[in-house]
Scaffold this motif. Structure first.
Motif, mmCIF file in Angstrom:
data_model
loop_
_atom_site.group_PDB
_atom_site.id
_atom_site.type_symbol
_atom_site.label_atom_id
_atom_site.label_comp_id
_atom_site.label_asym_id
_atom_site.label_seq_id
_atom_site.Cartn_x
_atom_site.Cartn_y
_atom_site.Cartn_z
ATOM 1 N N ASP A 32 0.826 -1.208 0.000
ATOM 2 C CA ASP A 32 0.000 0.000 0.000
ATOM 3 C C ASP A 32 0.856 1.254 0.000
ATOM 4 O O ASP A 32 0.548 2.226 -0.698
ATOM 5 C CB ASP A 32 -0.950 0.012 1.200
ATOM 6 C CG ASP A 32 -2.038 -1.044 1.108
ATOM 7 O OD1 ASP A 32 -2.244 -1.621 0.010
ATOM 8 O OD2 ASP A 32 -2.680 -1.309 2.148
ATOM 9 N N TYR A 33 1.939 1.244 0.770
ATOM 10 C CA TYR A 33 2.833 2.403 0.800
ATOM 11 C C TYR A 33 3.428 2.647 -0.586
ATOM 12 O O TYR A 33 3.455 3.785 -1.068
ATOM 13 C CB TYR A 33 3.954 2.204 1.826
ATOM 14 C CG TYR A 33 4.859 3.407 1.942
ATOM 15 C CD1 TYR A 33 4.494 4.492 2.727
ATOM 16 C CD2 TYR A 33 6.068 3.471 1.264
ATOM 17 C CE1 TYR A 33 5.311 5.605 2.825
ATOM 18 C CE2 TYR A 33 6.887 4.567 1.351
ATOM 19 C CZ TYR A 33 6.507 5.649 2.138
ATOM 20 O OH TYR A 33 7.322 6.762 2.224
ATOM 21 N N ALA A 34 3.886 1.603 -1.227
ATOM 22 C CA ALA A 34 4.488 1.741 -2.552
ATOM 23 C C ALA A 34 3.485 2.271 -3.567
ATOM 24 O O ALA A 34 3.831 3.094 -4.424
ATOM 25 C CB ALA A 34 5.053 0.397 -3.020
ATOM 26 N N ARG A 35 2.247 1.835 -3.462
ATOM 27 C CA ARG A 35 1.220 2.290 -4.401
ATOM 28 C C ARG A 35 0.816 3.737 -4.135
ATOM 29 O O ARG A 35 0.537 4.489 -5.065
ATOM 30 C CB ARG A 35 0.015 1.364 -4.325
ATOM 31 C CG ARG A 35 0.350 -0.043 -4.842
ATOM 32 C CD ARG A 35 -0.666 -1.066 -4.467
ATOM 33 N NE ARG A 35 -1.793 -1.033 -5.396
ATOM 34 C CZ ARG A 35 -2.871 -1.775 -5.263
ATOM 35 N NH1 ARG A 35 -2.986 -2.598 -4.226
ATOM 36 N NH2 ARG A 35 -3.830 -1.715 -6.151
ATOM 37 N N HIS A 84 9.274 -6.720 -2.934
ATOM 38 C CA HIS A 84 9.803 -5.686 -3.823
ATOM 39 C C HIS A 84 9.573 -6.045 -5.293
ATOM 40 O O HIS A 84 9.171 -5.200 -6.090
ATOM 41 C CB HIS A 84 11.295 -5.453 -3.567
ATOM 42 C CG HIS A 84 11.907 -4.488 -4.517
ATOM 43 N ND1 HIS A 84 11.520 -3.168 -4.594
ATOM 44 C CD2 HIS A 84 12.852 -4.656 -5.462
ATOM 45 C CE1 HIS A 84 12.215 -2.567 -5.551
ATOM 46 N NE2 HIS A 84 13.029 -3.450 -6.094
ATOM 47 N N GLY A 85 9.809 -7.285 -5.639
ATOM 48 C CA GLY A 85 9.610 -7.699 -7.030
ATOM 49 C C GLY A 85 8.172 -7.530 -7.476
ATOM 50 O O GLY A 85 7.905 -6.975 -8.537
ATOM 51 N N GLU A 145 4.095 -4.436 -10.393
ATOM 52 C CA GLU A 145 2.763 -3.835 -10.344
ATOM 53 C C GLU A 145 2.818 -2.341 -10.634
ATOM 54 O O GLU A 145 2.001 -1.823 -11.407
ATOM 55 C CB GLU A 145 2.139 -4.099 -8.968
ATOM 56 C CG GLU A 145 0.693 -3.691 -8.869
ATOM 57 C CD GLU A 145 0.071 -4.127 -7.564
ATOM 58 O OE1 GLU A 145 -1.050 -4.645 -7.614
ATOM 59 O OE2 GLU A 145 0.703 -3.954 -6.490
ATOM 60 N N LEU A 146 3.780 -1.626 -10.041
ATOM 61 C CA LEU A 146 3.906 -0.187 -10.284
ATOM 62 C C LEU A 146 4.238 0.113 -11.744
ATOM 63 O O LEU A 146 3.851 1.159 -12.267
ATOM 64 C CB LEU A 146 4.973 0.422 -9.372
ATOM 65 C CG LEU A 146 4.629 0.523 -7.892
ATOM 66 C CD1 LEU A 146 5.831 1.035 -7.099
ATOM 67 C CD2 LEU A 146 3.414 1.412 -7.662
ATOM 68 N N ALA A 147 4.920 -0.807 -12.391
ATOM 69 C CA ALA A 147 5.275 -0.630 -13.798
ATOM 70 C C ALA A 147 4.131 -1.015 -14.737
ATOM 71 O O ALA A 147 4.274 -0.945 -15.952
ATOM 72 C CB ALA A 147 6.519 -1.444 -14.134
ATOM 73 N N HIS A 159 -3.535 -5.723 -17.437
ATOM 74 C CA HIS A 159 -4.443 -6.282 -18.445
ATOM 75 C C HIS A 159 -4.459 -7.801 -18.447
ATOM 76 O O HIS A 159 -4.591 -8.418 -19.498
ATOM 77 C CB HIS A 159 -4.062 -5.748 -19.829
ATOM 78 C CG HIS A 159 -4.025 -4.263 -19.883
ATOM 79 N ND1 HIS A 159 -5.150 -3.488 -19.746
ATOM 80 C CD2 HIS A 159 -2.992 -3.397 -20.010
ATOM 81 C CE1 HIS A 159 -4.819 -2.215 -19.809
ATOM 82 N NE2 HIS A 159 -3.510 -2.125 -19.965
ATOM 83 N N SER A 160 -4.343 -8.377 -17.270
ATOM 84 C CA SER A 160 -4.354 -9.833 -17.225
ATOM 85 C C SER A 160 -5.222 -10.305 -16.061
ATOM 86 O O SER A 160 -5.432 -9.595 -15.097
ATOM 87 C CB SER A 160 -2.930 -10.373 -17.082
ATOM 88 O OG SER A 160 -2.346 -9.928 -15.876
#
Length: 189
Positions: free
Chosen positions: A91-94, A150-151, A156-158, A163-164
């Motif tokens: 959540d923090y990363a998003r 992290h992976g 996900e951020l990229a 679309h899957s």
């Protein structure tokens, strides 16, 4: 913007906000000066250079993320703690992609040792105590969790899962369940 009140702390927070807006790699002293509508030279009384600014943002992000994770895992154990840790991290990363990128900055050993990165490792090890892992398995597990979280977050951020099917949240839950099962199976008898 008003020039009065520029401090290293205020510049760090503004740099963190800028990182979320434009990306951590785009944060410079020049970009920050534009944000405050001041000359670059006026910021050098508060910052040595862009590297110091980026280091300050990284330390800020590590502290902010550690606080969020600590709140999430408080009073939890086992799979519940693992899921809370994972969700807080994701959540923090998003919510703060630039700050998240900053938290990945390689710090010199002395700075890293004094950073909230140590708290992250301690919290991860605290969660892993619920799985009865001994060394070196506990260290392997810390590295595995960091790598998986992290992976996944980076992909996900990229936009890697946009679309899957199935939905990325479903995959995230599956991963956390799988990590829990793996850790329970690795526990020392």
């Amino acid at each position: 913007m008003v020039r009065v009140g520029l401090t290293p702390e205020r510049l760090t927070l503004a740099g963190a906000e800028l990182a979320d807006e434009v990306g951590f790699d785009q944060v410079t002293v020049s970009a920050l000066a534009r944000r405050f509508d001041v000359k670059v030279a006026s910021l050098y009384s508060h910052l040595k250079n862009s590297h110091e600014l980026k280091t300050r943002i990284a330390l800020f992000a590590l502290e902010e993320l550690a606080d969020r994770v600590a709140d999430a895992v408080a009073g939890r154990a086992g799979k519940d703690a693992l899921a809370a840790f994972a969700d807080a991290y994701r959540d923090y990363a998003r919510e703060h992609p630039g700050r998240y990128a900053a938290a990945r900055l390689r710090l010199d050993p002395e700075t890293a040792a004094a950073s909230a990165g140590v708290r992250h490792a301690q919290m991860t090890r605290a969660i892993l105590r619920g799985y009865d892992l001994t060394e070196p398995d506990q260290t392997h597990a810390v590295r595995m969790l960091g790598s998986v979280f992290h992976g996944y977050v980076s992909l996900e951020l990229a936009g890697g899962f946009e679309h899957s099917a199935p939905d990325s949240q479903e995959s995230w839950a599956w991963i956390v369940d799988s990590l829990d099962a793996l850790l329970r199976n690795r526990a020392t008898p």
